[in-house]
Design a protein around this motif. Structure first.
Motif, PDB file in Angstrom:
ATOM      1  N   MET A 103       0.835  -1.202   0.000  1.00  0.00           N
ATOM      2  CA  MET A 103       0.000   0.000   0.000  1.00  0.00           C
ATOM      3  C   MET A 103       0.871   1.254   0.000  1.00  0.00           C
ATOM      4  O   MET A 103       1.205   1.784   1.059  1.00  0.00           O
ATOM      5  CB  MET A 103      -0.929  -0.021   1.204  1.00  0.00           C
TER       6      MET A 103
ATOM      7  N   THR B 179       3.696  -6.879   3.790  1.00  0.00           N
ATOM      8  CA  THR B 179       2.415  -6.162   3.793  1.00  0.00           C
ATOM      9  C   THR B 179       1.503  -6.523   4.952  1.00  0.00           C
ATOM     10  O   THR B 179       1.556  -7.638   5.482  1.00  0.00           O
ATOM     11  CB  THR B 179       1.666  -6.426   2.466  1.00  0.00           C
ATOM     12  N   ALA B 180       0.653  -5.567   5.292  1.00  0.00           N
ATOM     13  CA  ALA B 180      -0.393  -5.797   6.282  1.00  0.00           C
ATOM     14  C   ALA B 180      -1.733  -6.021   5.579  1.00  0.00           C
ATOM     15  O   ALA B 180      -2.762  -6.196   6.232  1.00  0.00           O
ATOM     16  CB  ALA B 180      -0.494  -4.607   7.220  1.00  0.00           C
ATOM     17  N   ALA B 181      -1.715  -6.002   4.240  1.00  0.00           N
ATOM     18  CA  ALA B 181      -2.971  -6.158   3.497  1.00  0.00           C
ATOM     19  C   ALA B 181      -3.427  -7.611   3.527  1.00  0.00           C
ATOM     20  O   ALA B 181      -2.681  -8.498   3.134  1.00  0.00           O
ATOM     21  CB  ALA B 181      -2.787  -5.692   2.053  1.00  0.00           C
ATOM     22  N   PRO B 182      -4.665  -7.881   3.991  1.00  0.00           N
ATOM     23  CA  PRO B 182      -5.107  -9.259   4.193  1.00  0.00           C
ATOM     24  C   PRO B 182      -5.329 -10.038   2.898  1.00  0.00           C
ATOM     25  O   PRO B 182      -5.235 -11.259   2.901  1.00  0.00           O
ATOM     26  CB  PRO B 182      -6.421  -9.113   4.941  1.00  0.00           C
ATOM     27  N   GLU B 183      -5.628  -9.311   1.812  1.00  0.00           N
ATOM     28  CA  GLU B 183      -5.987 -10.053   0.597  1.00  0.00           C
ATOM     29  C   GLU B 183      -4.768 -10.457  -0.225  1.00  0.00           C
ATOM     30  O   GLU B 183      -4.905 -11.050  -1.290  1.00  0.00           O
ATOM     31  CB  GLU B 183      -6.958  -9.231  -0.251  1.00  0.00           C
TER      32      GLU B 183
ATOM     33  N   GLN C 103       4.110 -11.295   6.282  1.00  0.00           N
ATOM     34  CA  GLN C 103       2.974 -10.595   6.865  1.00  0.00           C
ATOM     35  C   GLN C 103       3.446  -9.561   7.887  1.00  0.00           C
ATOM     36  O   GLN C 103       4.260  -9.854   8.752  1.00  0.00           O
ATOM     37  CB  GLN C 103       2.051 -11.627   7.541  1.00  0.00           C
ATOM     38  N   LYS C 104       2.958  -8.351   7.770  1.00  0.00           N
ATOM     39  CA  LYS C 104       3.224  -7.299   8.761  1.00  0.00           C
ATOM     40  C   LYS C 104       2.221  -7.438   9.892  1.00  0.00           C
ATOM     41  O   LYS C 104       1.041  -7.657   9.596  1.00  0.00           O
ATOM     42  CB  LYS C 104       3.037  -5.922   8.125  1.00  0.00           C
TER      43      LYS C 104
END
Lengths: 120, 596
Positions: free
Chosen positions: A54, A82-86, A103-104
């Motif tokens: 992001m 990333t921390a984005a789940p998708e 994963q963040k």
């Protein structure tokens, strides 16, 4: 020393990762503006790319597409940081064995495992 | 014709026949006598022509018998002629020729008479046996001149009664008589004039009249009884009225369609389409459909043209008069409309339903989007904290950290880790609730999975755990998610009890073979009955306020676990005794449904 390029627009994370990567024996290359990243990959090729998703104005997916596409780099291992789940679903669709997810927030063992997946 | 009848031997002879026979016989005898006298006296003026009188007379009335009469006359004439002419051979030959002439004349007459008679008979047959009522009446005054029994029977009168009547008096109502008079004034010929005639006893009889002038004074009129058809039409109309009442007030749109053309549309359809009924009737139904749905429509139409009731699988978009789009599901039924096969189509308007569903879907998507963004925003700031804490804890000497400080930092790390788990559970919940989750199923041994969970999370250091699961039990399920379910349940079982902690995991054969039943029993604090229904709700904890502080956990794991098992077609149930422990049981179907 293995060179890790981190593309990340969060200054706090950049600062922390700079110290942490050095601590565990890597040479960090920090990029806070994603638009500089492609040139840097060309001029100062890293062993692995840690890529935030992001970001503005170009997000991680768009950057990845450019990197693998018109830029023609198909071998550089990429850890999507990333921390984005998708992200997992999207990565699965890419079918690229040299792309994985970190994963963040990642703990130190998570980070080590992620890097060692490509750099042993 | 007719009259009295006499019986002679086996034959019956009418009075007329008797008289005619006597006349023929007398003329024959007279002719024989006169010709005998003429031969004997050689009178040249009187000869064989005399015989023509009985022969023609007989042949005219009795064609076949007339030939016998001629033959008899010929034979007698020849006998008499030969007797007087002998031995004059020329005269004898003349006599024979004249005798033969009698027979020839009789045959010719008989032939023509027969022909005329058969034509007459045919005409009589037509007239008397006709299915049509026939009546001949005068053009002026309309008095009936001739009729047949069919016409009389139609009106329940005798032929004599009809013959004695005036045709115009037979009309049932005056207006129709006027209509008849008007028509007969203008046209010499008319067909299909439908009207009612008055039958005996005051009833009305529907007839279809056709007439023509056969000469300047006579009208020949045929009548067909159409009572049955009129009755059927009336019934049909009555049914149509009932039908109409039903359809006019129906809350669903109703169309009656023949060959794709709309014959009827109810007011609800007018409202649905924005068109008035006159704008719709006579047009093809497809004209009101969204062109994008034409293909599906023609497929669908194939089904109802086969005259079976069908419901559309899909939805059809209709374009309203104002350009708007309405969506409907179609149901068809074969019916009979105006004596012809037709299709009744019910349109169920689902536009509003779809709009609401879309809105709900949109709301859900938006909500999920918010959760994802929030999760992202919550996770990112944790990264520096986690990173620095890891750094400090792994290298305390390098950073000059005392043991006490390190312990504090370790507790911080636990909190960061818990926060991370909470966010992950929140995300998992939003995925489970979105309905978009695809389970990735695989077969794996149950016992092995349970041991993996226990070993990986180090539960054996916290509790005494016994596992009683047959080694051959295989699950076909999403392994990672089932792993999380067992992890949550075991973690709960341990967290909600005080030492000495005993947890049993056991497999139970159910009363039916359709499900695996796996139970996790603890000796913990139990769940109060008033809370037991809520424990699977998100963020619900049994006695939440107290427990969350005491056991440091939040209530998403159970609701997530239950949703995962339900996605597999199973369920989780719980039995509990306060201070006596709880037993959570997973029920997982053995056979995987293809759509589950």
């Amino acid at each position: 020393m293995r060179k890790i390029m981190l593309v990340e627009d969060d200054q706090q994370i950049l600062d922390m990762m700079d110290i942490l990567l050095r601590k565990i024996g890597y040479e960090p290359v920090l990029v806070s503006d994603v638009r500089d990243a492609l040139d840097l990959v060309k001029n100062n090729p890293p062993d692995l790319l840690l890529l935030d998703i992001m970001m503005t104005p170009v997000n991680g997916w768009e950057f990845l597409e450019k990197l693998r596409g018109e830029f023609g780099n198909r071998d550089l291992p990429v850890l999507l940081f990333t921390a984005a789940p998708e992200a997992e679903e999207k990565v699965a669709l890419l079918h690229d064995p040299r792309i994985a997810i970190l994963q963040k927030p990642a703990s130190l063992p998570d980070l080590k495992a992620g890097l060692e997946r490509f750099l042993i | 014709m007719g009259g009295r009848i006499f019986t002679v031997g086996r034959n019956t002879i009418s009075e007329t026949d008797l008289v005619r026979s006597i006349v023929i016989l007398s003329f024959t005898i007279c002719s024989i006598l006169i010709s005998a006298i003429a031969f004997s006296r050689s009178i040249p003026y009187i000869n064989y022509q005399l015989f023509f009188i009985p022969i023609v007379y007989a042949a005219y009335f009795y064609p076949r018998k007339g030939i016998y009469v001629a033959a008899v006359c010929g034979v007698v004439y020849q006998a008499v002629g030969y007797y007087y002419s002998y031995p004059d051979s020329v005269a004898m030959l003349g006599v024979t020729a004249e005798a033969l002439l009698f027979v020839i004349i009789a045959i010719v007459i008989a032939y023509f008479i027969e022909k005329i008679r058969s034509g007459e008979a045919r005409y009589r047959t037509v007239f008397e046996h006709s299915q049509l009522g026939i009546v001949l009446f005068n053009r002026e005054g309309f008095s009936v001149r001739q009729t047949n029994d069919k016409f009389a029977a139609m009106l329940n009168y005798s032929e004599q009664e009809i013959l004695a009547s005036v045709f115009t008096d037979l009309f049932f109502i005056d207006q129709e008589k006027e209509r008849f008079l008007d028509r007969i004034d203008k046209h010499r010929e008319t067909t299909d004039f439908e009207t009612r005639l008055a039958a005996a006893g005051g009833a009305a009889c529907w007839v279809n009249l056709s007439w023509s002038m056969i000469d300047d004074h006579t009208v020949s009129c045929t009548a067909i009884n159409i009572n049955a058809r009129k009755l059927a039409e009336k019934l049909n109309n009555d049914n149509m009225m009932k039908y109409r009442q039903l359809t006019e007030h129906s809350p669903t749109s109703i169309l009656i369609v023949v060959n794709g053309v709309i014959l009827y549309a109810n007011p609800t359809f007018e409202e649905f389409s924005g068109y008035g009924a006159p704008e719709v009737i006579g047009k093809e139904l497809v004209r009101f459909l969204d062109p994008r749905d034409l293909h599906t429509y023609s497929e669908f139409a194939q089904h109802w043209i086969s005259r079976k009731p069908v419901a559309s699988q899909g939805k059809f978009r209709f374009i309203r008069k104002d350009g708007g789009i309405r969506v409907a599901i179609l149901f068809t039924n074969p019916i009979v409309h105006a004596n012809k096969p037709a299709t009744m189509i019910n349109l169920m308007d689902v536009s509003e339903k779809l709009r609401l569903e879309e809105k709900i879907q949109l709301d859900n998507d938006r909500r999920r989007g918010i959760i994802i963004t929030v999760a992202h925003e919550l996770r990112t700031p944790l990264q520096p904290i986690l990173g620095y804490l890891d750094m400090l804890i792994t290298d305390p000497d390098g950073f000059g950290i005392t043991d006490d400080t390190k312990k504090i930092l370790e507790r911080c790390l636990v909190s960061v880790d818990r926060e991370r788990q909470i966010i992950n559970q929140m995300l998992e919940l939003s995925v489970l609730e979105s309905g978009k989750l695809q389970l990735s199923r695989a077969a794996f041994p149950l016992e092995r999975l349970v041991h993996d969970v226990i070993d990986t999370s180090g539960y054996l250091t916290k509790a005494d755990i016994s596992v009683t699961i047959p080694g051959d039990i295989m699950l076909s399920a999403d392994r990672d998610r089932i792993y999380n379910v067992f992890d949550s349940l075991l973690s709960n079982a341990i967290n909600y009890s005080k030492p000495p902690r005993n947890v049993e995991v056991f497999y139970r054969m159910g009363s039916t073979d359709e499900f695996h039943h796996i139970s996790i029993r603890d000796n913990g604090i139990g769940i109060p009955p008033e809370s037991i229904e809520n424990i699977f709700e998100p963020f619900q904890l049994a006695d939440a306020a107290k427990l969350s502080r005491k056991y440091d956990r939040i209530g998403l794991s159970l609701s997530n676990a239950k949703k995962v098992i339900q996605l597999h077609g199973g369920d989780i149930t719980v039995e509990s005794v306060v201070n006596g422990g709880s037993t959570f049981t997973l029920h997982l179907p053995k056979v995987v449904k293809s759509d589950a």
